[in-house]
Design a protein around this motif. Structure first.
Motif, PDB file in Angstrom:
ATOM      1  N   ARG A  62       0.821  -1.213   0.000  1.00  0.00           N
ATOM      2  CA  ARG A  62       0.000   0.000   0.000  1.00  0.00           C
ATOM      3  C   ARG A  62       0.856   1.264   0.000  1.00  0.00           C
ATOM      4  O   ARG A  62       0.515   2.249  -0.636  1.00  0.00           O
ATOM      5  CB  ARG A  62      -0.922  -0.023   1.208  1.00  0.00           C
ATOM      6  CG  ARG A  62      -1.994   1.034   1.159  1.00  0.00           C
ATOM      7  CD  ARG A  62      -2.984   0.848   2.259  1.00  0.00           C
ATOM      8  NE  ARG A  62      -2.340   1.056   3.549  1.00  0.00           N
ATOM      9  CZ  ARG A  62      -2.977   1.384   4.653  1.00  0.00           C
ATOM     10  NH1 ARG A  62      -4.283   1.497   4.633  1.00  0.00           N
ATOM     11  NH2 ARG A  62      -2.338   1.552   5.774  1.00  0.00           N
ATOM     12  N   TRP A  63       1.976   1.254   0.691  1.00  0.00           N
ATOM     13  CA  TRP A  63       2.814   2.436   0.789  1.00  0.00           C
ATOM     14  C   TRP A  63       3.514   2.766  -0.527  1.00  0.00           C
ATOM     15  O   TRP A  63       3.946   3.896  -0.734  1.00  0.00           O
ATOM     16  CB  TRP A  63       3.839   2.292   1.909  1.00  0.00           C
ATOM     17  CG  TRP A  63       4.669   1.041   1.836  1.00  0.00           C
ATOM     18  CD1 TRP A  63       4.416  -0.131   2.470  1.00  0.00           C
ATOM     19  CD2 TRP A  63       5.866   0.837   1.090  1.00  0.00           C
ATOM     20  NE1 TRP A  63       5.379  -1.064   2.157  1.00  0.00           N
ATOM     21  CE2 TRP A  63       6.282  -0.484   1.315  1.00  0.00           C
ATOM     22  CE3 TRP A  63       6.636   1.637   0.251  1.00  0.00           C
ATOM     23  CZ2 TRP A  63       7.419  -1.018   0.737  1.00  0.00           C
ATOM     24  CZ3 TRP A  63       7.778   1.114  -0.323  1.00  0.00           C
ATOM     25  CH2 TRP A  63       8.157  -0.202  -0.078  1.00  0.00           C
ATOM     26  N   ASP A 125       6.619   7.183   2.945  1.00  0.00           N
ATOM     27  CA  ASP A 125       5.264   6.686   3.203  1.00  0.00           C
ATOM     28  C   ASP A 125       5.308   5.378   3.981  1.00  0.00           C
ATOM     29  O   ASP A 125       4.454   5.126   4.839  1.00  0.00           O
ATOM     30  CB  ASP A 125       4.500   6.502   1.890  1.00  0.00           C
ATOM     31  CG  ASP A 125       4.134   7.815   1.248  1.00  0.00           C
ATOM     32  OD1 ASP A 125       4.297   8.881   1.888  1.00  0.00           O
ATOM     33  OD2 ASP A 125       3.693   7.793   0.080  1.00  0.00           O
ATOM     34  N   ARG A 126       6.282   4.546   3.696  1.00  0.00           N
ATOM     35  CA  ARG A 126       6.417   3.272   4.421  1.00  0.00           C
ATOM     36  C   ARG A 126       6.692   3.522   5.896  1.00  0.00           C
ATOM     37  O   ARG A 126       6.092   2.888   6.768  1.00  0.00           O
ATOM     38  CB  ARG A 126       7.535   2.451   3.798  1.00  0.00           C
ATOM     39  CG  ARG A 126       7.736   1.122   4.452  1.00  0.00           C
ATOM     40  CD  ARG A 126       8.838   0.354   3.764  1.00  0.00           C
ATOM     41  NE  ARG A 126       9.015  -0.935   4.395  1.00  0.00           N
ATOM     42  CZ  ARG A 126      10.136  -1.604   4.372  1.00  0.00           C
ATOM     43  NH1 ARG A 126      11.187  -1.129   3.743  1.00  0.00           N
ATOM     44  NH2 ARG A 126      10.230  -2.765   4.961  1.00  0.00           N
ATOM     45  N   ARG A 128       5.960   6.255   7.604  1.00  0.00           N
ATOM     46  CA  ARG A 128       4.758   6.846   8.210  1.00  0.00           C
ATOM     47  C   ARG A 128       3.698   5.784   8.487  1.00  0.00           C
ATOM     48  O   ARG A 128       3.035   5.815   9.511  1.00  0.00           O
ATOM     49  CB  ARG A 128       4.178   7.918   7.291  1.00  0.00           C
ATOM     50  CG  ARG A 128       4.954   9.193   7.293  1.00  0.00           C
ATOM     51  CD  ARG A 128       4.286  10.222   6.422  1.00  0.00           C
ATOM     52  NE  ARG A 128       5.029  11.460   6.438  1.00  0.00           N
ATOM     53  CZ  ARG A 128       4.742  12.499   5.690  1.00  0.00           C
ATOM     54  NH1 ARG A 128       3.720  12.456   4.849  1.00  0.00           N
ATOM     55  NH2 ARG A 128       5.464  13.597   5.759  1.00  0.00           N
ATOM     56  N   LEU A 129       3.541   4.866   7.549  1.00  0.00           N
ATOM     57  CA  LEU A 129       2.532   3.822   7.719  1.00  0.00           C
ATOM     58  C   LEU A 129       2.895   2.914   8.884  1.00  0.00           C
ATOM     59  O   LEU A 129       2.033   2.513   9.661  1.00  0.00           O
ATOM     60  CB  LEU A 129       2.400   3.014   6.421  1.00  0.00           C
ATOM     61  CG  LEU A 129       1.084   2.310   6.230  1.00  0.00           C
ATOM     62  CD1 LEU A 129       0.047   3.334   5.771  1.00  0.00           C
ATOM     63  CD2 LEU A 129       1.203   1.209   5.215  1.00  0.00           C
TER      64      LEU A 129
END
Length: 138
Positions: A62-63, A125-126, A128-129
């Motif tokens: 998803r990231w 993003d990874r 943050r996720l």
């Protein structure tokens, strides 16, 4: 506003058709062939490729998806615009000043830069996720 824009569009199409019909017959045929080629190129090549890439993107984490989407949005049109110079269409031996730059090197530099930016965004993003997941280590 929609009506005004719609009327402006219809007026533009009408003007274009009037101009087209004033051309000699062979040029009208060339325009129709060119327009049909655009439709076939879009519906037969570009749209299926975009759908296939979209389906393939669902296999990614998803990231990674947003960065890939931005990368494709940047590189897709750039590559389409670059095809004539990358293929050296229009180069002539009697005029060495046409297409006299290292276009492939420039395109590759832009692709490399875009890949680096996309990779950086994906890794951000990874991180943050992972921080947002419940029970993840801080």
């Amino acid at each position: 506003m929609r009506s005004v824009l719609g009327l402006a569009g219809v007026a533009g199409v009408g003007y274009g058709l009037l101009r087209l019909l004033r051309l000699p017959g062979d040029q009208v045929v060339a325009v129709v062939v060119w327009a049909a080629g655009g439709v076939v190129g879009h519906d037969g090549v570009l749209a299926p490729a975009v759908v296939a890439l979209g389906v393939a993107a669902t296999l990614l984490a998803r990231w990674a998806r947003p960065a890939l989407a931005v990368l494709l949005v940047v590189l897709g049109p750039l590559t389409l615009v670059a095809v004539p110079v990358l293929g050296r269409f229009g180069a002539r031996p009697d005029n060495p000043t046409l297409l006299d730059r290292p276009y492939l090197a420039g395109w590759l530099a832009i692709v490399g830069g875009a890949l680096l930016v996309a990779l950086g965004v994906a890794l951000r993003d990874r991180r943050r996720l992972r921080r947002a997941e419940p029970g993840a280590p801080s």
